[in-house]
Design a protein around this motif. Structure first.
Motif, PDB file in Angstrom:
ATOM      1  N   VAL A 270       0.838  -1.204   0.000  1.00 32.96           N
ATOM      2  CA  VAL A 270       0.000   0.000   0.000  1.00 32.96           C
ATOM      3  C   VAL A 270       0.871   1.251   0.000  1.00 32.96           C
ATOM      4  CG1 VAL A 270      -1.694   1.312   1.319  1.00 32.96           C
ATOM      5  CG2 VAL A 270      -1.939  -1.161   1.113  1.00 32.96           C
ATOM      6  N   VAL A 271       1.942   1.223   0.801  1.00 31.60           N
ATOM      7  CA  VAL A 271       2.838   2.379   0.862  1.00 31.60           C
ATOM      8  C   VAL A 271       3.485   2.637  -0.496  1.00 31.60           C
ATOM      9  CG1 VAL A 271       4.958   3.269   1.896  1.00 31.60           C
ATOM     10  CG2 VAL A 271       3.276   2.088   3.324  1.00 31.60           C
ATOM     11  N   LEU A 272       3.812   1.558  -1.217  1.00 34.02           N
ATOM     12  CA  LEU A 272       4.479   1.687  -2.519  1.00 34.02           C
ATOM     13  C   LEU A 272       3.498   1.835  -3.681  1.00 34.02           C
ATOM     14  CD1 LEU A 272       7.231  -1.044  -2.053  1.00 34.02           C
ATOM     15  CD2 LEU A 272       7.563   1.428  -2.020  1.00 34.02           C
ATOM     16  N   ALA A 273       2.194   1.914  -3.382  1.00 34.70           N
ATOM     17  CA  ALA A 273       1.188   1.945  -4.455  1.00 34.70           C
ATOM     18  C   ALA A 273       1.324   3.172  -5.339  1.00 34.70           C
ATOM     19  CB  ALA A 273      -0.218   1.882  -3.852  1.00 34.70           C
ATOM     20  N   GLU A 274       1.867   4.266  -4.805  1.00 35.53           N
ATOM     21  CA  GLU A 274       2.021   5.487  -5.594  1.00 35.53           C
ATOM     22  C   GLU A 274       3.454   5.688  -6.059  1.00 35.53           C
ATOM     23  OE1 GLU A 274       0.481   8.585  -3.147  1.00 35.53           O
ATOM     24  OE2 GLU A 274      -1.612   7.996  -3.437  1.00 35.53           O
ATOM     25  N   ASN A 275       4.284   4.665  -5.881  1.00 37.85           N
ATOM     26  CA  ASN A 275       5.667   4.734  -6.320  1.00 37.85           C
ATOM     27  C   ASN A 275       5.739   4.558  -7.834  1.00 37.85           C
ATOM     28  OD1 ASN A 275       8.481   3.744  -6.881  1.00 37.85           O
ATOM     29  ND2 ASN A 275       8.653   3.981  -4.659  1.00 37.85           N
ATOM     30  N   GLU A 276       6.624   5.314  -8.479  1.00 34.23           N
ATOM     31  CA  GLU A 276       6.712   5.234  -9.945  1.00 34.23           C
ATOM     32  C   GLU A 276       7.259   3.906 -10.434  1.00 34.23           C
ATOM     33  OE1 GLU A 276      10.298   7.850  -8.671  1.00 34.23           O
ATOM     34  OE2 GLU A 276       8.266   7.416  -8.006  1.00 34.23           O
ATOM     35  N   TYR A 277       7.848   3.109  -9.538  1.00 37.84           N
ATOM     36  CA  TYR A 277       8.384   1.807  -9.917  1.00 37.84           C
ATOM     37  C   TYR A 277       7.423   0.669  -9.574  1.00 37.84           C
ATOM     38  CZ  TYR A 277      12.745   4.415 -10.372  1.00 37.84           C
ATOM     39  OH  TYR A 277      13.701   5.317 -10.758  1.00 37.84           O
ATOM     40  N   ARG A 278       6.168   1.021  -9.318  1.00 40.10           N
ATOM     41  CA  ARG A 278       5.189   0.013  -8.914  1.00 40.10           C
ATOM     42  C   ARG A 278       5.010  -1.061  -9.990  1.00 40.10           C
ATOM     43  NH1 ARG A 278      -0.460  -0.210  -9.738  1.00 40.10           N
ATOM     44  NH2 ARG A 278      -0.439   1.882 -10.620  1.00 40.10           N
ATOM     45  N   HIS A 279       4.904  -0.656 -11.239  1.00 43.00           N
ATOM     46  CA  HIS A 279       4.638  -1.628 -12.310  1.00 43.00           C
ATOM     47  C   HIS A 279       5.823  -2.578 -12.496  1.00 43.00           C
ATOM     48  CE1 HIS A 279       0.907   0.298 -13.341  1.00 43.00           C
ATOM     49  NE2 HIS A 279       1.507   1.459 -13.466  1.00 43.00           N
ATOM     50  N   GLU A 280       7.059  -2.059 -12.337  1.00 46.34           N
ATOM     51  CA  GLU A 280       8.222  -2.940 -12.428  1.00 46.34           C
ATOM     52  C   GLU A 280       8.217  -3.961 -11.294  1.00 46.34           C
ATOM     53  OE1 GLU A 280       8.226   0.229 -12.870  1.00 46.34           O
ATOM     54  OE2 GLU A 280       9.212   0.668 -14.776  1.00 46.34           O
ATOM     55  N   LEU A 281       7.839  -3.518 -10.089  1.00 51.69           N
ATOM     56  CA  LEU A 281       7.759  -4.447  -8.962  1.00 51.69           C
ATOM     57  C   LEU A 281       6.731  -5.542  -9.234  1.00 51.69           C
ATOM     58  CD1 LEU A 281       7.896  -1.956  -5.943  1.00 51.69           C
ATOM     59  CD2 LEU A 281       9.569  -3.721  -6.470  1.00 51.69           C
ATOM     60  N   GLU A 282       5.580  -5.142  -9.771  1.00 52.16           N
ATOM     61  CA  GLU A 282       4.528  -6.121 -10.072  1.00 52.16           C
ATOM     62  C   GLU A 282       5.008  -7.146 -11.082  1.00 52.16           C
ATOM     63  OE1 GLU A 282       0.344  -3.695  -9.420  1.00 52.16           O
ATOM     64  OE2 GLU A 282       1.333  -3.617 -11.351  1.00 52.16           O
ATOM     65  N   SER A 283       5.607  -6.692 -12.159  1.00 55.45           N
ATOM     66  CA  SER A 283       6.022  -7.615 -13.221  1.00 55.45           C
ATOM     67  C   SER A 283       7.140  -8.539 -12.758  1.00 55.45           C
ATOM     68  CB  SER A 283       6.470  -6.824 -14.462  1.00 55.45           C
ATOM     69  OG  SER A 283       7.577  -5.995 -14.154  1.00 55.45           O
ATOM     70  N   ASP A 284       8.003  -8.068 -11.851  1.00 51.72           N
ATOM     71  CA  ASP A 284       9.109  -8.909 -11.379  1.00 51.72           C
ATOM     72  C   ASP A 284       8.636  -9.960 -10.383  1.00 51.72           C
ATOM     73  OD1 ASP A 284      10.982  -7.659 -12.923  1.00 51.72           O
ATOM     74  OD2 ASP A 284      11.629  -6.255 -11.381  1.00 51.72           O
ATOM     75  N   ILE A 285       7.677  -9.620  -9.524  1.00 49.87           N
ATOM     76  CA  ILE A 285       7.259 -10.528  -8.457  1.00 49.87           C
ATOM     77  C   ILE A 285       6.152 -11.474  -8.912  1.00 49.87           C
ATOM     78  CG2 ILE A 285       6.140 -10.569  -6.173  1.00 49.87           C
ATOM     79  CD1 ILE A 285       7.729  -8.161  -5.426  1.00 49.87           C
TER      80      ILE A 285
END
Length: 629
Positions: A270-285
């Motif tokens: 939730v804290v990282l939901a507005e982070n600009e690297y959110r989509h990269e985190l999603e695709s990696d995990i």
């Protein structure tokens, strides 16, 4: 030898996953049920390929899939969205846990259990399976429905409620309790919980607050510069390693303070939901999450204690049935109280009418703290595992037996009185596709009678000034009322494959004079329309995809006239191929012909390009010659 055992276990689990899921999906059972059945087959009860001492180790490892899933769920939730969901999370989720726990506690007390034991069992069985429910709803595309959103709110509250339940259970300890054999449990409590429990209460509270606060502050202020530095390396594997390091580190920190790792990673997400690297985190995990969740489901199936089930079959099956009925009744009642439609309330009840993975942790914790005895906890653990395994079957029953009744009921509702039945065009379905057709016809002076069976869609369209009537176009009386006898054109623009085919057959049978235009969802759907003699078929994404392909050619350096000409040739060739292959019944022949036609198209376009280039060069030479003269 240890490494050989590890590789062998990995091979067995991966083979079970690869073999079971495609078969289960082909049979319409879903991936979750496929994993669970695979676990039962390879487990101690059947092939005995896995089980015994390594079972709990695998389950602990697989449980990390749930942790990753909640991290990804958190990434999808911005704090503002969580604030908007506060009523269903606290209201619906809180009431579900409270009411379910009290009802089960009352039943347990009537059955002769001490009230402390009954209340502990009620709190534990109030949990539902976050992993199975979210995976199943996502596969079926139900996460955005009323029931899906409500289920997510309840699951989120349940995960948060694990912490106060862990704190409350020791207060219900019985004076005498027997230790429970490790083989009767699927999960065991982490040693960190015992370590944290040895701290004074005020130190434990400060440790918890500091850990959660550190996760929030670190996610807010430290992750951006760290991810920025890693992104500059342009090494994808380092970014993946950092994403995994973040999740594993948070899970370990939460375990050390005796809290749920899943809750900690959810907060971090939730804290990282507005982070600009959110989509990269999603695709990696995402790949790790999917694989570990599959491993988790297989482990649940393999860990079901069938020996205990055979010893006490009536008791355990009765517990499974009672658990499902009680939770289903409570959930449906709460759904109606919170103004969910009846169909959505029933879906809500079917989705959550099982025990949860955190229930295993709570049963183990309660046994170690002498809240429950082995005789009580053993059958309940097996009942929870079986209820989780049966959830995909319950959802299939809901899809095939319960929800279709509401569709039928909607069809039988009284349709609007149609007072505009002399129009030359009837349009069935006025969603994103039908609206464009209707607007073009109306703009050119052709009036149309529009039918749609979605009350919400009709209300919205009427607010925009469209004249739309409620009713299902598969009803012959409604077609008569809409003026099908006098109309000239019938447009089928609904997005239901089977119903659209039925409507076409109905119109052809009773109104053969009508020209029919049909919206096809895909190429095979178009074949079915053509085989039924529909006058015109339009694939819903074909034109937009063709336009994008033309733009892609331009961006790759192709001149505009060449790109446009290629797109036109492609359209003509593909339309001819569509109508030709629709008459081929054998898929093998159709595939062979498709490959031949594709080669013909490539040859035509390449030869066409050479002719265009030759013509342009000749025109350029002629122009240059004129300038010289």
């Amino acid at each position: 030898m240890h490494n050989e055992d590890l590789f062998l276990q990995a091979f067995v689990y991966l083979l079970a996953a690869v073999a079971s899921v495609p078969i289960a999906k082909r049979l319409g059972l879903g991936s979750v049920l496929g994993y669970l059945i695979a676990g039962v087959i390879i487990g101690p009860f059947a092939l005995k390929l896995v089980g015994g001492g390594e079972g709990s180790d695998v389950m602990h490892f697989a449980e990390f899939g749930v942790v990753m899933m909640l991290f990804l769920v958190g990434l999808e939730l911005q704090p503002s969205l969580l604030w908007r969901l506060r009523v269903p999370i606290l209201g619906l989720g809180g009431l579900q846990v409270l009411v379910t726990a009290l009802v089960i506690a009352a039943i347990g007390t009537i059955a002769g259990l001490p009230w402390q034991t009954a209340l502990a069992v009620g709190l534990i069985l109030a949990q539902s399976s976050t992993a199975i429910v979210l995976q199943t709803l996502n596969e079926k595309g139900l996460t955005k429905t009323q029931a899906g959103q409500s289920a997510f709110s309840v699951l989120l509250f349940q995960d948060i409620a694990v912490i106060p339940i862990l704190a409350f259970l020791p207060l219900l300890a019985l004076p005498i309790a027997s230790a429970m054999a490790s083989s009767d449990l699927i999960f065991v409590v982490a040693e960190s919980e015992a370590h944290s429990a040895a701290l004074p209460a005020w130190q434990q509270a400060l440790l918890v607050i500091g850990t959660v606060g550190g996760i929030i502050l670190g996610g807010q202020f430290l992750t951006r510069p760290i991810f920025r530095i890693i992104a500059k390396t342009q090494q994808r594997e380092i970014f993946t390693a950092m994403a995994l390091l973040l999740v594993v580190g948070i899970a370990l920190a939460m375990q050390k303070v005796g809290l749920s790792p899943a809750l900690g990673t959810f907060v971090a997400g939730v804290v990282l939901a507005e982070n600009e690297y959110r989509h990269e985190l999603e695709s990696d995990i995402e790949p790790f999450k999917g694989l570990l969740l599959g491993l988790f489901f297989i482990s649940v199936g393999a860990s079901i204690n069938f020996s205990l089930l055979l010893q006490q079959p009536l008791l355990i099956l009765g517990l499974v049935l009672a658990l499902a009925i009680v939770k289903f009744a409570v959930l449906v009642g709460l759904g109606r109280f919170f103004r969910l439609e009846l169909s959505q309330s029933l879906l809500f009840g079917c989705a959550l009418a099982q025990g949860g993975e955190f229930g295993f942790v709570l049963f183990s914790f309660a046994t170690q703290n002498k809240v429950l005895t082995a005789d009580v906890a053993g059958p309940l653990v097996v009942a929870v595992a079986l209820s989780m395994a049966l959830t995909p079957l319950i959802m299939i029953i809901n899809d095939r037996l319960i929800q279709p009744r509401f569709v039928a009921a909607e069809i039988e509702e009284e349709a609007d009185d149609i007072d505009d039945n002399e129009n030359p065009v009837i349009i069935a379905g006025f969603g994103r596709f039908g609206q464009i057709v209707g607007r073009l016809l109306i703009a050119n002076g052709f009036s149309a009678t529009v039918l749609d069976h979605s009350p919400t869609q009709i209300e919205l369209l009427r607010r925009f000034g469209f004249k739309v009537f409620y009713g299902d176009a598969s009803r012959i009386d409604l077609l008569h009322a809409a003026g099908a006898r006098q109309a000239r054109l019938f447009v089928v623009a609904i997005d239901d494959r089977e119903r659209s085919l039925y409507i076409v057959e109905l119109v052809q049978k009773h109104f053969p004079h009508l020209k029919i235009l049909a919206r096809a969802i895909d190429r095979r759907h178009a074949y079915e329309f053509i085989q039924r003699g529909v006058d015109a078929v339009q694939r819903e994404t074909f034109d937009s995809a063709l336009v994008m392909g033309e733009e892609a050619l331009k961006l790759l350096g192709t001149r505009s006239y060449k790109a446009h000409r290629s797109a036109r040739i492609f359209r003509e060739h593909d339309e001819q191929a569509l109508w030709e292959m629709a008459n081929l019944e054998d898929d093998t022949v159709r595939f062979a012909r498709s490959q031949q036609l594709r080669q013909d198209l490539e040859r035509v376009l390449q030869s066409d390009d050479r002719e265009i280039v030759h013509d342009v060069d000749r025109a350029w030479d002629t122009s240059a010659l004129r300038k010289e003269t």
